[in-house]
Enzyme design. Structure first.
Site, PDB file in Angstrom:
ATOM      1  CG  HIS A 189      51.052  50.190  82.634  1.00 17.16           C
ATOM      2  ND1 HIS A 189      51.910  49.580  81.999  1.00 17.16           N
ATOM      3  CD2 HIS A 189      50.296  50.191  81.474  1.00 17.16           C
ATOM      4  CE1 HIS A 189      52.548  49.217  80.712  1.00 17.16           C
ATOM      5  NE2 HIS A 189      50.980  49.336  80.332  1.00 17.16           N
TER       6      HIS A 189
ATOM      7  CG  ASP B 183      55.529  44.667  86.472  1.00 16.86           C
ATOM      8  OD1 ASP B 183      54.554  44.658  85.822  1.00 16.86           O
ATOM      9  OD2 ASP B 183      55.808  43.072  86.459  1.00 16.86           O
TER      10      ASP B 183
HETATM   11  P1  GDP Z   1      54.259  49.401  84.457  1.00 15.79           P
HETATM   12  O1  GDP Z   1      53.637  47.712  84.178  1.00 15.79           O
HETATM   13  O2  GDP Z   1      55.973  48.874  83.160  1.00 15.79           O
HETATM   14  O3  GDP Z   1      54.110  50.551  83.748  1.00 15.79           O
HETATM   15  O4  GDP Z   1      55.464  49.017  85.617  1.00 15.79           O
HETATM   16  P2  GDP Z   1      54.295  48.817  86.994  1.00 15.79           P
HETATM   17  O5  GDP Z   1      53.676  49.891  87.786  1.00 15.79           O
HETATM   18  O6  GDP Z   1      53.916  47.362  86.627  1.00 15.79           O
HETATM   19  O7  GDP Z   1      55.661  48.565  88.058  1.00 15.79           O
HETATM   20  C1  GDP Z   1      56.429  49.740  88.589  1.00 15.79           C
HETATM   21  C2  GDP Z   1      56.019  50.538  90.388  1.00 15.79           C
HETATM   22  O8  GDP Z   1      57.341  51.191  90.141  1.00 15.79           O
HETATM   23  C3  GDP Z   1      55.150  51.048  89.848  1.00 15.79           C
HETATM   24  O9  GDP Z   1      54.488  50.882  91.399  1.00 15.79           O
HETATM   25  C4  GDP Z   1      55.499  52.247  90.498  1.00 15.79           C
HETATM   26  O10 GDP Z   1      54.624  53.141  90.915  1.00 15.79           O
HETATM   27  C5  GDP Z   1      57.008  52.054  91.118  1.00 15.79           C
HETATM   28  N1  GDP Z   1      58.010  53.050  90.288  1.00 15.79           N
HETATM   29  C6  GDP Z   1      58.252  53.545  89.423  1.00 15.79           C
HETATM   30  N2  GDP Z   1      59.726  54.172  89.165  1.00 15.79           N
HETATM   31  C7  GDP Z   1      59.841  53.977  90.205  1.00 15.79           C
HETATM   32  C8  GDP Z   1      61.084  54.718  90.291  1.00 15.79           C
HETATM   33  O11 GDP Z   1      62.297  55.031  90.081  1.00 15.79           O
HETATM   34  N3  GDP Z   1      60.891  54.525  91.903  1.00 15.79           N
HETATM   35  C9  GDP Z   1      60.744  54.056  92.884  1.00 15.79           C
HETATM   36  N4  GDP Z   1      61.021  53.430  94.169  1.00 15.79           N
HETATM   37  N5  GDP Z   1      59.589  53.010  92.038  1.00 15.79           N
HETATM   38  C10 GDP Z   1      59.239  53.848  91.238  1.00 15.79           C
HETATM   39 MG    MG Z   2      53.103  46.676  84.939  1.00 16.93          MG
END
Ligand code: GDP
Ligand code: MG
Length: 426
Positions: free
Chosen positions: A40, A12
């Protein structure tokens, strides 16, 4: 050219968001491990999407997406995910989605096994593994027992269906031992007939496809699901995933063991989060945790579970960077730290009165205490920053400190969930 995008922490980190951003320069995006336990979240001009099985490149019209042989695929979930994205206006055809014939099919009884075992563990020990209950561990176990069905078999159902009775009889020995109703052969035939048929046109030898694409000079990206600390070998066993989440596995799980990665980009979060059970040394509790969780919106994309949170963990992140062989880092969610006047960083662990800086073997992690150091925060909104000069001095200091402590260059800094909310540092 081959690039891998992988997680440095517990997952995440914002991998989907960074793949969505960086995929503009790529022709092919390939998932190489895991299944629909991934979550994601991607927000771009087309809307907000949650991806479990499909590579994040699926949201770009001109990117070809590959589900590699290292994956386990719940075909019902995949059909539903494709339908959900199509409803959101995303085009998905055999032209832009290719599924490896060697990828393993996650079976309904694997999902049942996952649930039965997590419930048994909860009752017996009060300590479940924190599984997403989507059958991932049981199907990988079956893969190594060589008792699985693979996607390519769907192209030759007569042969495939002949194997059903013996595998079902074998699986029912386990299911009955848990006191559950045995599975019937017809249910399995039905699963393949209902969902497998819909996917037939997408199944190819993706290794051959990727080798050809590489020969033609196409740019290929490998997208990891989960972070280094969830890797089956290098992570916090048993609170890990059941596959290799690390970049070195990407060429194998994609189907091109003959090719080498040119660039490994590690996605690292500006603070820490961890979903589910297991040691998490830098964890915040009480009000401190609530404040950070709310600021970061830390609830699981796949499961909705509240994520455990803490400050940036240097010990775990340096280990993650080493495991991933990261050449450069994309630091995500820096804007979440806008709320702090003063920030904490976990710079070391303390174990029986001794300070340790290298990530220890899992069994002692539970006894490790975090050593927090304080740095000045910026305490203002950085979500509109687009260039290094736009960032306040304290934010730049924080970035440079992490670079120094983790011994890796930070190339990208993400300051918001939207596609354009990022800064290129050099
Ligand atoms: P992944 O599993 O690594 O793809 O990550 P996730 O999607 O599970 O969690 C990342 C969360 O953080 C998501 O809800 C994204 O929309 C959000 N997100 C990603 N980058 C940023 C950022 O730079 N700032 C903020 N505030 N939210 C972000
Ligand atoms: Mg994730």
């Amino acid at each position: 050219m081959l690039t891998s995008i992988c997680g440095i922490n517990w997952g995440d980190e914002g991998k989907g968001r960074m793949v969505d951003l960086l995929s503009s320069d790529f022709d092919v995006v390939c998932r190489y491990q895991g299944g629909n336990n991934a979550g994601h979240t991607v927000i771009n001009e087309k809307g907000k999407f949650i991806l479990n099985l499909l590579p994040s490149g699926i949201l770009r019209d001109d990117v070809v997406n590959v589900l590699g042989c290292g994956m386990v695929i719940d075909i019902k979930h995949l059909c539903e995910e494709i339908a959900r994205l199509r409803e959101g206006g995303i085009k998905i055809t055999p032209e832009n989605l290719k599924i490896s014939d060697k990828a393993v099919i996650t079976m309904p009884y694997n999902v049942l096994q996952d649930i039965m075992e997590e419930d048994r563990l909860t009752k017996a020990t009060g300590k479940p593994y924190g599984s997403t209950r989507r059958g991932i561990a049981p199907v990988y176990a079956d893969k190594y027992l060589k008792k699985v069905f693979r996607m390519g078999e769907l192209l030759n159902p007569e042969l495939m269906y002949k194997r059903i009775p013996d595998i079902v009889a074998w699986k029912n020995m386990t299911i009955k031992a848990y006191g559950f109703e045995p599975v019937k052969d017809e249910e399995i035939v039905n699963y393949f007939e209902t969902y497998g048929k819909q996917l037939k046109d997408y199944i190819i030898d993706t290794g051959l496809y990727l080798n050809e694409a590489n020969k033609q000079g196409k740019k290929i990206m490998f997208e990891a699901q989960l972070g280094a600390l969830r890797d089956i070998d290098f992570g916090i066993v048993p609170y890990t995933s059941s596959s290799s989440t690390i970049a070195a596995y990407a060429p194998i799980g994609a189907g091109v063991p003959n090719l080498k990665i040119d660039n490994s980009i590690g996605i690292m979060k500006a603070y820490s989060s961890c979903v589910g059970a297991g040691p998490f040394t830098c964890e915040y509790f009480g009000e401190k945790a609530v404040k950070l969780r709310e600021a970061g919106g830390e609830y699981g994309a796949a499961t909705g579970r509240p994520r455990r949170v803490g400050p940036f963990d240097v010990v775990a992140s340096r280990y993650g960077i080493r495991c991933q062989g990261a050449d450069e880092i994309a630091l995500t969610k820096l804007d979440v730290l806008d709320i702090y006047e003063e920030l904490e960083i976990c710079t070391a662990y303390e174990l029986n009165g001794k300070i340790i800086k290298e990530f220890p073997f899992t069994d002692v992690l539970d006894e490790c205490k975090p050593v927090f150091e304080k740095v000045k925060g910026w305490n203002c909104d950085i979500s509109k920053c687009r260039k290094p000069e736009d960032l306040p001095k304290e934010a730049l200091d924080y970035i440079h400190l992490l670079e120094k402590l983790c011994e890796c260059k930070i190339k990208y800094v993400s300051v918001g969930a939207e596609r354009e909310a990022y800064v290129v540092m050099y």
